[in-house]
Design a protein around this motif. Structure first.
Motif, PDB file in Angstrom:
ATOM      1  N   UNK A 104       0.826  -1.206   0.000  1.00  0.00           N
ATOM      2  CA  UNK A 104       0.000   0.000   0.000  1.00  0.00           C
ATOM      3  C   UNK A 104       0.864   1.261   0.000  1.00  0.00           C
ATOM      4  N   UNK A 105       0.262   2.360  -0.384  1.00  0.00           N
ATOM      5  CA  UNK A 105       0.927   3.655  -0.310  1.00  0.00           C
ATOM      6  C   UNK A 105       0.594   4.236   1.058  1.00  0.00           C
ATOM      7  N   UNK A 106       1.620   4.705   1.755  1.00  0.00           N
ATOM      8  CA  UNK A 106       1.433   5.258   3.087  1.00  0.00           C
ATOM      9  C   UNK A 106       1.920   6.699   3.102  1.00  0.00           C
ATOM     10  N   UNK A 107       1.096   7.582   3.661  1.00  0.00           N
ATOM     11  CA  UNK A 107       1.462   8.995   3.790  1.00  0.00           C
ATOM     12  C   UNK A 107       1.463   9.357   5.272  1.00  0.00           C
ATOM     13  N   UNK A 108       2.542   9.967   5.717  1.00  0.00           N
ATOM     14  CA  UNK A 108       2.690  10.334   7.118  1.00  0.00           C
ATOM     15  C   UNK A 108       2.560  11.848   7.293  1.00  0.00           C
ATOM     16  N   UNK A 109       1.745  12.239   8.258  1.00  0.00           N
ATOM     17  CA  UNK A 109       1.613  13.637   8.640  1.00  0.00           C
ATOM     18  C   UNK A 109       1.848  13.704  10.147  1.00  0.00           C
ATOM     19  N   UNK A 110       3.071  13.354  10.529  1.00  0.00           N
ATOM     20  CA  UNK A 110       3.428  13.257  11.948  1.00  0.00           C
ATOM     21  C   UNK A 110       4.491  14.252  12.364  1.00  0.00           C
TER      22      UNK A 110
ATOM     23  N   UNK B 113       6.680   1.733  15.833  1.00  0.00           N
ATOM     24  CA  UNK B 113       6.525   3.068  15.258  1.00  0.00           C
ATOM     25  C   UNK B 113       6.960   4.158  16.234  1.00  0.00           C
ATOM     26  N   UNK B 114       6.513   4.170  17.502  1.00  0.00           N
ATOM     27  CA  UNK B 114       6.939   5.251  18.406  1.00  0.00           C
ATOM     28  C   UNK B 114       8.459   5.428  18.534  1.00  0.00           C
ATOM     29  N   UNK B 115       9.245   4.358  18.616  1.00  0.00           N
ATOM     30  CA  UNK B 115      10.690   4.597  18.742  1.00  0.00           C
ATOM     31  C   UNK B 115      11.319   5.224  17.504  1.00  0.00           C
ATOM     32  N   UNK B 116      10.603   5.221  16.383  1.00  0.00           N
ATOM     33  CA  UNK B 116      11.126   5.835  15.161  1.00  0.00           C
ATOM     34  C   UNK B 116      10.955   7.347  15.167  1.00  0.00           C
ATOM     35  N   UNK B 117      10.086   7.855  16.031  1.00  0.00           N
ATOM     36  CA  UNK B 117       9.747   9.282  16.028  1.00  0.00           C
ATOM     37  C   UNK B 117      10.958  10.152  16.337  1.00  0.00           C
TER      38      UNK B 117
ATOM     39  N   UNK C  59      10.749   4.615   6.366  1.00  0.00           N
ATOM     40  CA  UNK C  59      10.747   6.040   6.028  1.00  0.00           C
ATOM     41  C   UNK C  59      10.722   6.956   7.257  1.00  0.00           C
ATOM     42  N   UNK C  60      10.409   6.399   8.424  1.00  0.00           N
ATOM     43  CA  UNK C  60      10.397   7.200   9.653  1.00  0.00           C
ATOM     44  C   UNK C  60      11.758   7.214  10.356  1.00  0.00           C
ATOM     45  N   UNK C  61      12.633   6.315   9.955  1.00  0.00           N
ATOM     46  CA  UNK C  61      13.925   6.179  10.640  1.00  0.00           C
ATOM     47  C   UNK C  61      15.014   6.978   9.936  1.00  0.00           C
TER      48      UNK C  61
ATOM     49  N   UNK D 236      20.110   0.898   9.368  1.00  0.00           N
ATOM     50  CA  UNK D 236      20.958   0.309  10.402  1.00  0.00           C
ATOM     51  C   UNK D 236      20.435   0.648  11.804  1.00  0.00           C
ATOM     52  N   UNK D 237      20.069   1.903  12.019  1.00  0.00           N
ATOM     53  CA  UNK D 237      19.525   2.319  13.314  1.00  0.00           C
ATOM     54  C   UNK D 237      18.203   1.613  13.581  1.00  0.00           C
ATOM     55  N   UNK D 238      17.341   1.551  12.572  1.00  0.00           N
ATOM     56  CA  UNK D 238      16.047   0.889  12.714  1.00  0.00           C
ATOM     57  C   UNK D 238      16.223  -0.559  13.161  1.00  0.00           C
ATOM     58  N   UNK D 239      17.081  -1.297  12.494  1.00  0.00           N
ATOM     59  CA  UNK D 239      17.291  -2.709  12.814  1.00  0.00           C
ATOM     60  C   UNK D 239      17.865  -2.865  14.224  1.00  0.00           C
ATOM     61  N   UNK D 240      18.840  -2.047  14.553  1.00  0.00           N
ATOM     62  CA  UNK D 240      19.474  -2.132  15.874  1.00  0.00           C
ATOM     63  C   UNK D 240      18.459  -1.853  16.989  1.00  0.00           C
ATOM     64  N   UNK D 241      17.701  -0.770  16.867  1.00  0.00           N
ATOM     65  CA  UNK D 241      16.740  -0.390  17.902  1.00  0.00           C
ATOM     66  C   UNK D 241      15.622  -1.432  18.019  1.00  0.00           C
ATOM     67  N   UNK D 242      15.066  -1.854  16.902  1.00  0.00           N
ATOM     68  CA  UNK D 242      13.956  -2.817  16.958  1.00  0.00           C
ATOM     69  C   UNK D 242      14.410  -4.159  17.525  1.00  0.00           C
ATOM     70  N   UNK D 243      15.598  -4.608  17.184  1.00  0.00           N
ATOM     71  CA  UNK D 243      16.111  -5.852  17.767  1.00  0.00           C
ATOM     72  C   UNK D 243      16.363  -5.692  19.269  1.00  0.00           C
ATOM     73  N   UNK D 244      16.845  -4.524  19.696  1.00  0.00           N
ATOM     74  CA  UNK D 244      17.036  -4.285  21.131  1.00  0.00           C
ATOM     75  C   UNK D 244      15.695  -4.291  21.859  1.00  0.00           C
ATOM     76  N   UNK D 245      14.688  -3.681  21.275  1.00  0.00           N
ATOM     77  CA  UNK D 245      13.364  -3.655  21.911  1.00  0.00           C
ATOM     78  C   UNK D 245      12.762  -5.059  21.970  1.00  0.00           C
ATOM     79  N   UNK D 246      13.026  -5.855  20.964  1.00  0.00           N
ATOM     80  CA  UNK D 246      12.501  -7.227  20.939  1.00  0.00           C
ATOM     81  C   UNK D 246      13.013  -8.033  22.128  1.00  0.00           C
TER      82      UNK D 246
END
Length: 170
Positions: A58-64, A93-97, A128-130, A134-144
């Protein structure tokens, strides 16, 4: 969960705008607790739009950007009594903010784990939020690591583990 008779609370930060007020009232009408929702007096409520599709992504549009949730911080979660929290569900999603919001999510997960709460984590990857992959993968794996159950899709699991094998991802 609320419709099944469970006590449910929602945690977020909304703007004091009509959209934020609508979300707040909607949650209350659905018998979802709003005790842990905070409001930002100056910033508006963020939104994400996603189209339906029968094939492909899907196409996703962010207005955050600059939304109320971009000011979500540890101060917004300090008073939560985790002795009453049986299950905490977190998405990626929140940790990407931003780093401050990420710190609040880490705090939530650590306090919930300390209190013996069951934690589910859906990486819900939004590259697209990160800042970068590399940062996305590291943070999400740490949170897991804080979670009892991690709920990635196969493509998310592949990106996070480097393997397409379901057993390896698990």
């Amino acid at each position: 969960m609320a419709r099944l008779g469970f006590e449910v609370d929602f945690l977020t930060k909304l703007g004091k705008d009509p959209f934020g007020q609508y979300i707040y009232k909607y949650l209350q009408n659905e018998r979802i607790g709003t005790e842990h929702i905070t409001f930002d007096e100056e910033l508006n409520t963020g939104i994400m739009l996603k189209n339906k599709t029968k094939e492909g992504d899907p196409i996703t549009a962010y207005y955050r950007k600059g939304s109320a949730f971009t000011n979500f911080s540890i101060e917004d979660v300090m008073d939560i009594d985790f002795s009453e929290v049986r299950l905490l569900h977190v998405t990626g999603i929140p940790p990407a903010v931003n780093r401050v919001t990420r710190g609040a999510v880490y705090h939530l997960m650590a306090k919930a784990r300390e209190a013996g709460s069951f934690i589910t984590f859906d990486p819900n990857m939004r590259p697209e939020l990160w800042k970068n992959e590399e940062t996305m993968i590291k943070v999400l794996n740490n949170m897991a690591r804080y979670a009892n159950v991690v709920l990635p899709g196969i493509s998310e699991g592949e990106k996070l583990t480097g393997s397409r094998d379901k057993e390896t991802i698990a």
